[in-house]
Design an enzyme around this catalytic site. Sequence first.
Site, PDB file in Angstrom:
ATOM      1  CB  THR A   1     -15.221 -10.168   8.079  1.00  5.41           C
ATOM      2  OG1 THR A   1     -16.304 -10.145   7.885  1.00  5.41           O
ATOM      3  CG2 THR A   1     -14.678 -10.996   9.471  1.00  5.41           C
TER       4      THR A   1
ATOM      5  N   GLY B   1       0.883  -3.663   1.737  1.00  6.55           N
ATOM      6  CA  GLY B   1       1.413  -2.657   1.381  1.00  6.55           C
ATOM      7  C   GLY B   1       0.975  -1.643   0.317  1.00  6.55           C
TER       8      GLY B   1
ATOM      9  CB  CYS C   1       8.436  -9.883 -12.030  1.00  6.82           C
ATOM     10  SG  CYS C   1       7.042  -9.509 -13.487  1.00  6.82           S
TER      11      CYS C   1
HETATM   12  N1  PLP Z   1       6.089  -0.842  -1.348  1.00  8.30           N
HETATM   13  C1  PLP Z   1       7.430  -1.364  -0.781  1.00  8.30           C
HETATM   14  C2  PLP Z   1       8.603  -0.335  -0.754  1.00  8.30           C
HETATM   15  C3  PLP Z   1       7.500  -3.108  -1.211  1.00  8.30           C
HETATM   16  O1  PLP Z   1       8.747  -3.397  -1.100  1.00  8.30           O
HETATM   17  C4  PLP Z   1       6.336  -3.766  -1.279  1.00  8.30           C
HETATM   18  C5  PLP Z   1       6.564  -5.200  -1.081  1.00  8.30           C
HETATM   19  O2  PLP Z   1       7.197  -5.780  -2.270  1.00  8.30           O
HETATM   20  C6  PLP Z   1       5.033  -3.277  -1.160  1.00  8.30           C
HETATM   21  C7  PLP Z   1       5.088  -1.865  -1.288  1.00  8.30           C
HETATM   22  C8  PLP Z   1       3.966  -3.901  -1.396  1.00  8.30           C
HETATM   23  O3  PLP Z   1       3.521  -4.498  -0.011  1.00  8.30           O
HETATM   24  P1  PLP Z   1       2.691  -5.585  -0.094  1.00  8.30           P
HETATM   25  O4  PLP Z   1       3.532  -6.983  -0.775  1.00  8.30           O
HETATM   26  O5  PLP Z   1       2.403  -5.986   1.074  1.00  8.30           O
HETATM   27  O6  PLP Z   1       1.662  -5.577  -0.898  1.00  8.30           O
END
Ligand code: PLP
Length: 366
Positions: free
Chosen positions: A227, A72, A314
């Site tokens: 990859t 994410g 964190c």
């Molecule tokens: N966005 C939100 C709302 C999240 O809760 C998180 C993860 O804690 C992320 C983005 C980040 O995702 P990732 O851990 O896959 O990088």
Amino acid sequence: MNNSALYLDNNATSPLRPAVIQAMTAAMGPPANPSSVHGFGREARMIVETARTNVAALAGCRAADVVFTSGGTEANNLALRQFSQVISSAVEHDSVRSVGGQQIGVDANGIIDLDALALVIAAVDEADKARTIISVMAANNETGVIQPIEEIVEMARAANIACHSDMVQVLGKTHIDFAASGLSYASLSAHKIGGPAGVGALLVRPGCGLASLIKGGGQEQGRRSGTENLLGIAGFGAAASDAFADIGHYVKMAGWRNAFEDRMMAERDGVKVLGRDVPRLANTCCIAAAGKSAETMVMAFDIAGIAVSAGAACSSGKVKSSHVLEAMGAGAAAGEAIRISGGWANSAKDFEMLADVFLRLYKQSA
Ligand code: PLP
């Protein structure tokens, strides 16, 4: 050693689903570069494309709109760093906040101030519109509060400005129809739905460009080089497929979560649930016990065998003060709120056990 018998911290990460372990184990054997033309490569390509189809089905888009990323965080960066002006909210995940730009305030429930957003949109120069994006998360990771994305998309559309949503926390928990949403981009992550960490996706609406952040061999149709993470993608695909079949689980979970909250509020004074009066994800409860610090409560729960969290986790392992709760003006509750978040593996009994332990711990502290 982890002495937690009951895991209720699924918004941080979720346990791997059995089907995910199976899919990843199966993908682990042969050498597998999906770009290779030989049989091994073709088999690997099939795994990647099957996973893409599964993720697309869960998110309501075409397989071609799914760009696999490392999670994410990368998906948020990939979407937003193409733009020189980012308009977001004060409660976004750090991977959006780190991009900078203007952050619109929220009310006491954590809902974005749409009037303030309208004013900021109105102030964007015509010439800057193509370089501007609005980014508002679909649901918050700390409170579960759901933002009015339809209204925000409509405001963006009327102003001819691109719109992105971080859908990491809603994926698999509510019905998503990216194709119908009008969003330009949306971010997903595998490890919140029972898949592995280190893999996610950016959804890109047909016709919206994408300037790649990572350049190289041109994988993912030139949109994200490197990859492919075959094991991760195989796991994400299996998780998406299971989550699609399992979405009704969260309808039931809303009932278990609400019963837990009702009981806490009925049996103890000084219990406050943040965001309780507005639409929320079914799995999330952000609850404060007056006079008891969140850190103390998390440790007491851990000793009692229940894993929950305080504020946002964190990287240092420490609990930092929550920008989300501060933006909501939560006052003392910001230091007292713990986050309970259920997942695919939790049952009604887990919420009953949670309630018993909460009542025991909060009586001790009162
Ligand atoms: N966005 C939100 C709302 C999240 O809760 C998180 C993860 O804690 C992320 C983005 C980040 O995702 P990732 O851990 O896959 O990088």
